[in-house]
Motif scaffolding. Structure first.
Motif, short mmCIF file in Angstrom:
data_model
loop_
_atom_site.label_atom_id
_atom_site.label_comp_id
_atom_site.label_asym_id
_atom_site.label_seq_id
_atom_site.Cartn_x
_atom_site.Cartn_y
_atom_site.Cartn_z
N GLN A 1 1.31 -0.74 -0.20
CA GLN A 1 0.15 0.12 -0.38
C GLN A 1 0.83 1.23 -0.40
OE1 GLN A 1 -2.35 -0.57 3.34
NE2 GLN A 1 -4.20 -1.63 2.29
N THR A 2 2.33 1.01 0.83
CA THR A 2 3.25 2.55 0.55
C THR A 2 3.15 2.89 -0.46
OG1 THR A 2 3.56 1.88 3.15
CG2 THR A 2 4.74 3.49 1.78
N LEU A 3 3.63 1.79 -1.13
CA LEU A 3 4.54 1.73 -2.44
C LEU A 3 3.18 2.66 -3.43
CD1 LEU A 3 6.20 -1.85 -2.85
CD2 LEU A 3 7.71 0.98 -3.04
N LYS A 4 1.80 2.02 -3.13
CA LYS A 4 1.41 2.05 -4.21
C LYS A 4 0.44 3.51 -4.10
CE LYS A 4 0.76 -1.20 -7.04
NZ LYS A 4 1.27 -1.33 -8.11
N LYS A 5 0.44 4.01 -3.26
CA LYS A 5 0.75 5.58 -2.71
C LYS A 5 1.19 6.67 -3.15
CE LYS A 5 -2.04 4.97 1.56
NZ LYS A 5 -1.87 3.99 2.90
N ASP A 6 2.60 6.27 -3.77
CA ASP A 6 3.55 7.31 -3.78
C ASP A 6 3.54 6.85 -5.76
OD1 ASP A 6 6.34 6.81 -5.23
OD2 ASP A 6 6.72 7.61 -3.32
N GLU A 7 3.60 8.69 -5.83
CA GLU A 7 3.79 8.92 -7.51
C GLU A 7 4.17 7.96 -8.54
OE1 GLU A 7 1.10 10.27 -9.42
OE2 GLU A 7 -0.01 9.83 -7.61
N VAL A 8 5.65 7.91 -8.16
CA VAL A 8 6.64 7.59 -8.95
C VAL A 8 7.03 5.85 -8.80
CG1 VAL A 8 8.97 7.42 -9.29
CG2 VAL A 8 7.68 9.47 -8.34
N LEU A 9 6.09 5.09 -8.07
CA LEU A 9 6.54 4.03 -7.27
C LEU A 9 4.81 2.82 -7.84
CD1 LEU A 9 8.89 3.92 -4.47
CD2 LEU A 9 9.20 4.02 -6.96
N LYS A 10 4.26 3.80 -8.30
CA LYS A 10 2.50 3.19 -8.17
C LYS A 10 2.58 1.86 -9.05
CE LYS A 10 -0.18 6.87 -9.84
NZ LYS A 10 -1.42 7.68 -10.16
N ASN A 11 3.55 2.89 -10.08
CA ASN A 11 3.26 1.42 -11.61
C ASN A 11 3.99 0.92 -11.89
OD1 ASN A 11 0.89 3.60 -12.29
ND2 ASN A 11 2.52 4.97 -13.44
N ILE A 12 4.71 -0.08 -10.79
CA ILE A 12 5.83 -0.90 -10.91
C ILE A 12 4.60 -2.00 -10.04
CG2 ILE A 12 7.37 -2.30 -9.81
CD1 ILE A 12 9.16 1.12 -9.02
N PRO A 13 4.30 -3.30 -10.61
CA PRO A 13 3.55 -4.66 -10.54
C PRO A 13 3.82 -5.45 -10.08
CG PRO A 13 4.62 -4.05 -12.89
CD PRO A 13 5.14 -2.93 -12.27
N VAL A 14 3.49 -5.19 -8.24
CA VAL A 14 3.94 -6.21 -7.62
C VAL A 14 3.02 -7.59 -7.50
CG1 VAL A 14 3.17 -6.10 -4.83
CG2 VAL A 14 3.69 -4.25 -5.90
N VAL A 15 4.03 -8.55 -7.52
CA VAL A 15 3.25 -9.91 -7.13
C VAL A 15 3.23 -10.42 -5.84
CG1 VAL A 15 3.79 -12.45 -7.95
CG2 VAL A 15 3.90 -10.65 -9.60
N TYR A 16 2.31 -10.38 -5.09
CA TYR A 16 2.07 -11.15 -3.96
C TYR A 16 2.25 -12.15 -3.24
CZ TYR A 16 0.38 -9.32 1.32
OH TYR A 16 0.70 -9.13 2.50
#
Length: 127
Positions: free
Chosen positions: A69-84
């Motif tokens: 969630q922290t990454l997804k709130k960051d304007e620069v980092l939010k588009n990096i796909p996360v595989v959980y």
């Protein structure tokens, strides 16, 4: 061929999983960075700016959901796909709650790992 090497960051506190995933992905031509905790996650990810992130659910200290969630709130980092990825039976719910693009249940086989990572890469390229 001057293609930028694909980069992945793996967050998992299990050294065995980190070494297995690193080995497999490096064989596939990935540059792999691993962390055993998600403290200062935006700094860690910003410094590397990976193509894909693999996120464990039980990562110290905050845990995978908060880290994602922290990454997804960051304007620069939010588009990096996360595989959980997790051995938790509710992994799909956890991944959705975290805001991850997709998930991978542990234990996974290596083909599955490659397939999931490549599927989010393709989506990123095509979006």
């Amino acid at each position: 061929m001057n293609e930028k090497q694909k980069t992945i960051v793996i967050f998992d506190d299990d050294e065995d999983i980190l070494s297995i995933c690193s080995y497999i992905l490096e064989e596939q031509g990935w540059q792999v960075h691993t962390f055993t905790d998600c403290n200062n996650i935006t700094d860690k990810v910003s410094a590397i700016s990976p193509d894909v992130i693999l996120m464990d659910n039980w990562i110290p200290d905050a845990g995978g959901i908060i880290a994602t969630q922290t990454l997804k709130k960051d304007e620069v980092l939010k588009n990096i796909p996360v595989v959980y990825f997790s051995a938790n039976s509710d992994i799909q719910l956890l991944a959705d709650h975290a805001g991850a693009e997709t998930y991978l249940a542990k234990p996974f086989d290596l083909e599955e790992l490659e397939k999931v990572i490549n599927s989010v890469l393709v989506k990123t390229i095509n979006s």
